[in-house]
Write a protein that holds these residues in place. Structure first.
Motif, PDB file in Angstrom:
ATOM      1  N   ILE A  50      23.755  29.844 102.322  1.00  0.00           N
ATOM      2  CA  ILE A  50      24.725  29.457 101.290  1.00  0.00           C
ATOM      3  C   ILE A  50      25.026  27.969 101.369  1.00  0.00           C
ATOM      4  CG2 ILE A  50      27.066  29.816 100.416  1.00  0.00           C
ATOM      5  CD1 ILE A  50      26.918  32.665 101.541  1.00  0.00           C
ATOM      6  N   PHE A  51      25.221  27.476 102.593  1.00  0.00           N
ATOM      7  CA  PHE A  51      25.503  26.053 102.789  1.00  0.00           C
ATOM      8  C   PHE A  51      24.389  25.176 102.229  1.00  0.00           C
ATOM      9  CE2 PHE A  51      23.841  22.835 105.777  1.00  0.00           C
ATOM     10  CZ  PHE A  51      24.634  21.755 105.382  1.00  0.00           C
ATOM     11  N   LEU A  52      23.136  25.519 102.538  1.00  0.00           N
ATOM     12  CA  LEU A  52      22.018  24.696 102.099  1.00  0.00           C
ATOM     13  C   LEU A  52      21.895  24.673 100.577  1.00  0.00           C
ATOM     14  CD1 LEU A  52      19.295  25.637 104.743  1.00  0.00           C
ATOM     15  CD2 LEU A  52      20.514  23.469 104.523  1.00  0.00           C
ATOM     16  N   VAL A  53      22.113  25.815  99.951  1.00  0.00           N
ATOM     17  CA  VAL A  53      22.047  25.872  98.484  1.00  0.00           C
ATOM     18  C   VAL A  53      23.105  24.951  97.867  1.00  0.00           C
ATOM     19  CG1 VAL A  53      22.392  27.344  96.465  1.00  0.00           C
ATOM     20  CG2 VAL A  53      21.045  28.176  98.400  1.00  0.00           C
ATOM     21  N   LEU A  54      24.333  25.027  98.372  1.00  0.00           N
ATOM     22  CA  LEU A  54      25.413  24.205  97.835  1.00  0.00           C
ATOM     23  C   LEU A  54      25.193  22.727  98.120  1.00  0.00           C
ATOM     24  CD1 LEU A  54      28.552  26.379  98.709  1.00  0.00           C
ATOM     25  CD2 LEU A  54      27.306  26.234  96.549  1.00  0.00           C
ATOM     26  N   ASP A  55      24.700  22.425  99.318  1.00  0.00           N
ATOM     27  CA  ASP A  55      24.454  21.034  99.694  1.00  0.00           C
ATOM     28  C   ASP A  55      23.404  20.398  98.783  1.00  0.00           C
ATOM     29  OD1 ASP A  55      24.715  18.688 101.136  1.00  0.00           O
ATOM     30  OD2 ASP A  55      23.292  19.302 102.692  1.00  0.00           O
ATOM     31  N   ILE A  56      22.352  21.149  98.502  1.00  0.00           N
ATOM     32  CA  ILE A  56      21.291  20.644  97.630  1.00  0.00           C
ATOM     33  C   ILE A  56      21.805  20.486  96.199  1.00  0.00           C
ATOM     34  CG2 ILE A  56      19.051  21.197  96.601  1.00  0.00           C
ATOM     35  CD1 ILE A  56      18.357  22.593  99.278  1.00  0.00           C
ATOM     36  N   MET A  57      22.584  21.449  95.730  1.00  0.00           N
ATOM     37  CA  MET A  57      23.125  21.372  94.377  1.00  0.00           C
ATOM     38  C   MET A  57      24.092  20.198  94.215  1.00  0.00           C
ATOM     39  SD  MET A  57      23.822  25.422  93.544  1.00  0.00           S
ATOM     40  CE  MET A  57      24.659  25.022  92.009  1.00  0.00           C
ATOM     41  N   ALA A  58      24.774  19.845  95.286  1.00  0.00           N
ATOM     42  CA  ALA A  58      25.745  18.738  95.229  1.00  0.00           C
ATOM     43  C   ALA A  58      25.062  17.389  95.070  1.00  0.00           C
ATOM     44  CB  ALA A  58      26.626  18.744  96.481  1.00  0.00           C
TER      45      ALA A  58
ATOM     46  N   ALA B 192      27.023  13.218  94.982  1.00  0.00           N
ATOM     47  CA  ALA B 192      27.180  12.462  93.736  1.00  0.00           C
ATOM     48  C   ALA B 192      27.074  13.347  92.501  1.00  0.00           C
ATOM     49  CB  ALA B 192      26.139  11.350  93.669  1.00  0.00           C
ATOM     50  N   ASP B 193      26.275  14.428  92.570  1.00  0.00           N
ATOM     51  CA  ASP B 193      26.113  15.319  91.418  1.00  0.00           C
ATOM     52  C   ASP B 193      27.302  16.248  91.236  1.00  0.00           C
ATOM     53  OD1 ASP B 193      23.686  14.155  90.966  1.00  0.00           O
ATOM     54  OD2 ASP B 193      22.515  15.760  91.894  1.00  0.00           O
ATOM     55  N   ASP B 194      27.866  16.702  92.351  1.00  0.00           N
ATOM     56  CA  ASP B 194      29.031  17.588  92.281  1.00  0.00           C
ATOM     57  C   ASP B 194      29.820  17.441  93.574  1.00  0.00           C
ATOM     58  OD1 ASP B 194      30.853  19.784  92.249  1.00  0.00           O
ATOM     59  OD2 ASP B 194      29.561  20.804  90.808  1.00  0.00           O
ATOM     60  N   LEU B 195      30.880  16.640  93.505  1.00  0.00           N
ATOM     61  CA  LEU B 195      31.661  16.328  94.703  1.00  0.00           C
ATOM     62  C   LEU B 195      32.335  17.576  95.280  1.00  0.00           C
ATOM     63  CD1 LEU B 195      32.364  13.897  96.450  1.00  0.00           C
ATOM     64  CD2 LEU B 195      34.431  13.584  95.063  1.00  0.00           C
ATOM     65  N   THR B 196      32.765  18.476  94.404  1.00  0.00           N
ATOM     66  CA  THR B 196      33.431  19.696  94.871  1.00  0.00           C
ATOM     67  C   THR B 196      32.482  20.548  95.717  1.00  0.00           C
ATOM     68  OG1 THR B 196      34.878  19.736  92.935  1.00  0.00           O
ATOM     69  CG2 THR B 196      34.629  21.796  94.165  1.00  0.00           C
TER      70      THR B 196
ATOM     71  N   ALA C 202      30.351  22.676 100.786  1.00  0.00           N
ATOM     72  CA  ALA C 202      29.213  22.748 101.706  1.00  0.00           C
ATOM     73  C   ALA C 202      29.602  22.233 103.086  1.00  0.00           C
ATOM     74  CB  ALA C 202      28.041  21.949 101.143  1.00  0.00           C
ATOM     75  N   ALA C 203      30.354  21.143 103.128  1.00  0.00           N
ATOM     76  CA  ALA C 203      30.776  20.574 104.413  1.00  0.00           C
ATOM     77  C   ALA C 203      31.671  21.548 105.169  1.00  0.00           C
ATOM     78  CB  ALA C 203      31.509  19.254 104.179  1.00  0.00           C
ATOM     79  N   VAL C 204      32.593  22.199 104.455  1.00  0.00           N
ATOM     80  CA  VAL C 204      33.486  23.168 105.092  1.00  0.00           C
ATOM     81  C   VAL C 204      32.697  24.366 105.618  1.00  0.00           C
ATOM     82  CG1 VAL C 204      35.378  24.793 104.685  1.00  0.00           C
ATOM     83  CG2 VAL C 204      35.508  22.465 103.764  1.00  0.00           C
ATOM     84  N   LEU C 205      31.728  24.846 104.840  1.00  0.00           N
ATOM     85  CA  LEU C 205      30.895  25.968 105.285  1.00  0.00           C
ATOM     86  C   LEU C 205      30.094  25.589 106.529  1.00  0.00           C
ATOM     87  CD1 LEU C 205      29.529  27.540 101.963  1.00  0.00           C
ATOM     88  CD2 LEU C 205      31.273  28.449 103.508  1.00  0.00           C
ATOM     89  N   PHE C 206      29.597  24.355 106.560  1.00  0.00           N
ATOM     90  CA  PHE C 206      28.851  23.897 107.731  1.00  0.00           C
ATOM     91  C   PHE C 206      29.753  23.926 108.963  1.00  0.00           C
ATOM     92  CE2 PHE C 206      27.551  20.716 110.785  1.00  0.00           C
ATOM     93  CZ  PHE C 206      26.184  20.905 110.885  1.00  0.00           C
TER      94      PHE C 206
ATOM     95  N   LEU D  18      26.914  15.679 112.118  1.00  0.00           N
ATOM     96  CA  LEU D  18      26.519  16.167 110.795  1.00  0.00           C
ATOM     97  C   LEU D  18      27.732  16.558 109.956  1.00  0.00           C
ATOM     98  CD1 LEU D  18      23.340  18.255 111.705  1.00  0.00           C
ATOM     99  CD2 LEU D  18      23.439  16.118 110.407  1.00  0.00           C
ATOM    100  N   SER D  19      28.760  17.102 110.602  1.00  0.00           N
ATOM    101  CA  SER D  19      29.985  17.425 109.873  1.00  0.00           C
ATOM    102  C   SER D  19      30.595  16.159 109.278  1.00  0.00           C
ATOM    103  CB  SER D  19      31.003  18.103 110.806  1.00  0.00           C
ATOM    104  OG  SER D  19      30.518  19.348 111.268  1.00  0.00           O
TER     105      SER D  19
END
Length: 227
Positions: free
Chosen positions: A41-49, A54-58, A63-67, A169-170
């Motif tokens: 889930i984290f990787l999917v959100l990180d890539i989408m961001a 820059a593409d989606d700050l939210t 993603a950072a919180v999930l990590f 990384l966090s």
């Protein structure tokens, strides 16, 4: 050697190989499996961001919180296993694999997004991490398959490496740069990212050192003990 002793030896080896699955559904192992799901889930959100979020700050914040959650639960399953005497060979194998999937995935995405400041240097750093991590993981399987082989748990340098890696990384994932959007970059943000990269590079040194320690403990130390 009699047929009876041969049969016992074969049976003992079979039990040793099957023991990896003993306690596979123990609560600490279920926590480990849930961490692997969080990695996906984290990787999917990180890539989408997108790069730096820059593409989606939210999505980057999420993603950072999930990590951070996935990295923090590493201590929970280990604590549960020791406290309730549920340490298993499966747990000792899957726990470091979950760590490597989490940190390795984060490193690859960061390098692809050029978040290390230099594309070539970023991929060199990631390659060094991955060569060590994948190499040691593969070796764990080979050691486990040897007659009388056991899963070798992570030593303290490897555990310290994981701490520095997860902290660095966090810090990289948290998009604090956005707090200064449209303004002159504050000094604290510059210091923050310098410290972030320093922690990641310390993790790299510990990564390579702990890999050497693992190789020594696996091959050199047993031979010296036999002398």
């Amino acid at each position: 050697m009699s047929s009876e002793s041969t049969d016992k030896q074969v049976e003992a080896q079979a039990k040793a190989k099957a023991s990896i699955f003993d306690g596979w559904n123990a609560p600490p192992n279920l926590v480990t499996y849930s961490r692997i799901v969080l990695v996906v889930i984290f990787l999917v959100l990180d890539i989408m961001a997108g790069a730096w979020g820059a593409d989606d700050l939210t999505l980057r914040w999420i993603a950072a919180v999930l990590f951070i959650i996935a990295a923090s639960t590493d201590k929970i399953d280990g604590w549960m296993a020791r406290t309730y005497n549920q340490v298993t060979e499966m747990g000792k194998l899957m726990d470091p694999i979950a760590d490597k999937l989490l940190t390795g995935g984060a490193l690859v995405v960061a390098a692809a997004f050029n978040e290390f400041g230099n594309l070539v240097w970023g991929w060199i750093v990631v390659a060094l991490f991955l060569i060590r991590e994948i190499g040691i993981t593969v070796m764990r399987f080979f050691v486990m398959e040897r007659p009388g082989g056991k899963v070798i748990a992570a030593a303290w340098p490897g555990k310290l490496k994981t701490v520095f890696q997860c902290v660095g990384l966090s810090m990289l994932l948290l998009p604090f740069w956005s707090l200064a959007a449209g303004q002159t970059t504050p000094m604290w943000i510059t210091v923050y990212y310098v410290l972030t990269y320093a922690i990641i590079y310390v993790a790299l040194v510990l990564c390579l050192y702990s890999g050497g320690v693992y190789l020594y403990n696996t091959f050199a130390a047993p031979k010296q003990a036999e002398r």
